[in-house]
Motif scaffolding. Sequence first.
Motif, mmCIF file in Angstrom:
data_model
loop_
_atom_site.group_PDB
_atom_site.id
_atom_site.type_symbol
_atom_site.label_atom_id
_atom_site.label_comp_id
_atom_site.label_asym_id
_atom_site.label_seq_id
_atom_site.Cartn_x
_atom_site.Cartn_y
_atom_site.Cartn_z
ATOM 1 N N VAL A 53 42.143 43.433 44.040
ATOM 2 C CA VAL A 53 41.744 43.104 42.669
ATOM 3 C C VAL A 53 42.898 43.346 41.702
ATOM 4 O O VAL A 53 43.181 42.530 40.810
ATOM 5 N N ASP A 77 44.737 40.498 39.505
ATOM 6 C CA ASP A 77 44.801 40.646 38.048
ATOM 7 C C ASP A 77 46.248 40.510 37.548
ATOM 8 O O ASP A 77 46.499 39.888 36.509
ATOM 9 N N GLY A 92 47.070 36.865 37.614
ATOM 10 C CA GLY A 92 46.407 36.140 36.527
ATOM 11 C C GLY A 92 47.079 36.359 35.190
ATOM 12 O O GLY A 92 47.281 35.413 34.411
ATOM 13 N N ARG A 143 40.458 32.414 30.361
ATOM 14 C CA ARG A 143 39.997 32.849 31.669
ATOM 15 C C ARG A 143 41.167 32.857 32.641
ATOM 16 O O ARG A 143 41.899 31.877 32.761
ATOM 17 N N SER A 174 43.344 32.511 35.865
ATOM 18 C CA SER A 174 43.287 31.630 37.023
ATOM 19 C C SER A 174 44.672 31.545 37.653
ATOM 20 O O SER A 174 45.690 31.642 36.960
ATOM 21 N N LYS A 182 38.831 34.145 37.718
ATOM 22 C CA LYS A 182 38.138 35.394 37.458
ATOM 23 C C LYS A 182 37.012 35.161 36.461
ATOM 24 O O LYS A 182 37.239 34.655 35.359
ATOM 25 N N GLU A 183 35.800 35.545 36.854
ATOM 26 C CA GLU A 183 34.625 35.427 35.990
ATOM 27 C C GLU A 183 33.993 36.793 35.816
ATOM 28 O O GLU A 183 34.536 37.811 36.271
ATOM 29 N N GLY A 232 33.428 38.786 38.982
ATOM 30 C CA GLY A 232 34.580 39.045 39.822
ATOM 31 C C GLY A 232 35.383 37.777 40.074
ATOM 32 O O GLY A 232 35.167 36.733 39.453
ATOM 33 N N TRP A 233 36.311 37.879 41.002
ATOM 34 C CA TRP A 233 37.169 36.751 41.344
ATOM 35 C C TRP A 233 36.438 35.789 42.267
ATOM 36 O O TRP A 233 35.748 36.198 43.205
#
Length: 423
Positions: free
Chosen positions: A18, A22, A25, A108, A110, A166-167, A170-171
Amino acid sequence: MKRQRGYKALLGLTPEQVIALDEQGHAARAMWNLLHDWWTMTGKCLLRRASLALADQHIRQARKDLPWLAALPAQAAQQVLKQYHRAWVNCWEGRAGAPNFKSRIRSRMSVDVPQGRDLQIKRVSRRWGRCRIPKVGLVRFRWTKDLPGVTRSGPAGRVTGARLVKEAHGWHIVFRTETLVDDVHPKSTGRIVGIDRGVVVPLALSDGSNREHGPWLTDGERKRLIRLERKAARQRRIRKPGEQSGNRLARTYDQIARYRATAKRRAADWQHRTTTELADTFTVIAVEDLAVTNMVKSARGTTGHPGKNVRQKAGLNRVIAAEAWGRTVELLAYKLADRGGHLVKVPAAGTSRRCSACGFTCPGNRQTQARFACRAPGCGYTANADTNAARNIEHAAGRAVSGLLSPLHDGNEASTTSCAHSA
């Protein structure tokens, strides 16, 4: 024939994975913003002549000079450049507005994996699959549908790439698939139906049936969401003007986002199931050509000319947005095309006030939200208002496709008699 589709799945990541995603992203978002600053500083007159090769050279140098930017894989960084250039091409050709700066809060995260062969997808159990993500390693994802070219029982085709998004929950990974299917020939026979979209009845069909749903959240979830929204309001009042938001307020926002994302996922699931059932049942489906964006505009007005019933209009806008009428039409369009049917859009003017039996149009025909009673002399037709509107939509679609499916249309052809003509 090649058919391109997207398949979305939830990733099962470890805490280390994670953190790594991150970082990628944030690096992808920063790469976009750096490109935006570099391209816009050249001036609008030089923007069209900006060289992609020169931009790629600057990206390579930036990844060497900035270690935190090197967390983004090289192919993902090149994909950011391609997407940014495509955004400007769409702007120049009038399909979209100019690309803007991506905010850390409102955008968001991505990351793209442009090559499908780099994923190395494999199914490991009944519920889980496995793939490889650059600079992250092997990750698990929820297996709910066979991917083309991965399993023997799956469809023929291949996975061309993926995007990591990522929402609130979670991813997720969105696989881009290319499937080989037989040519779909238009159906020569079938059923035609009109659909009226509303807020009280989500989908009213011209055959008298409705497609309805309950609330997207349970009573306990709604109560918890209201408490969280009130908690966030109190935390905002405590914060001083200009002061940065604290971690407690951020955690509250994350909890609110998860509840809203749950409601959105349940709504999308209902729409997928309903549109699949409709596409399997009917050959031609007609809907109103609604300008949903204009319908959900605020009624606040200006300081000199303030609007009326602003709060009531805001509530209606929220209900319309929750029903996602545009997404329903998009799902129906491609599902009908896959089955040899097609979607017809008809003008929306007068469908709720026109009698589907005699064609008499008058504002007084619709007595209440749910009741329609024709006021034409000698008619006396009564029906549910939404069903009557759906039948008018079906009649309009029958005329629109009369050259193809006119023998199948057994409804009455509605005329255009209005109050002024009848007087």
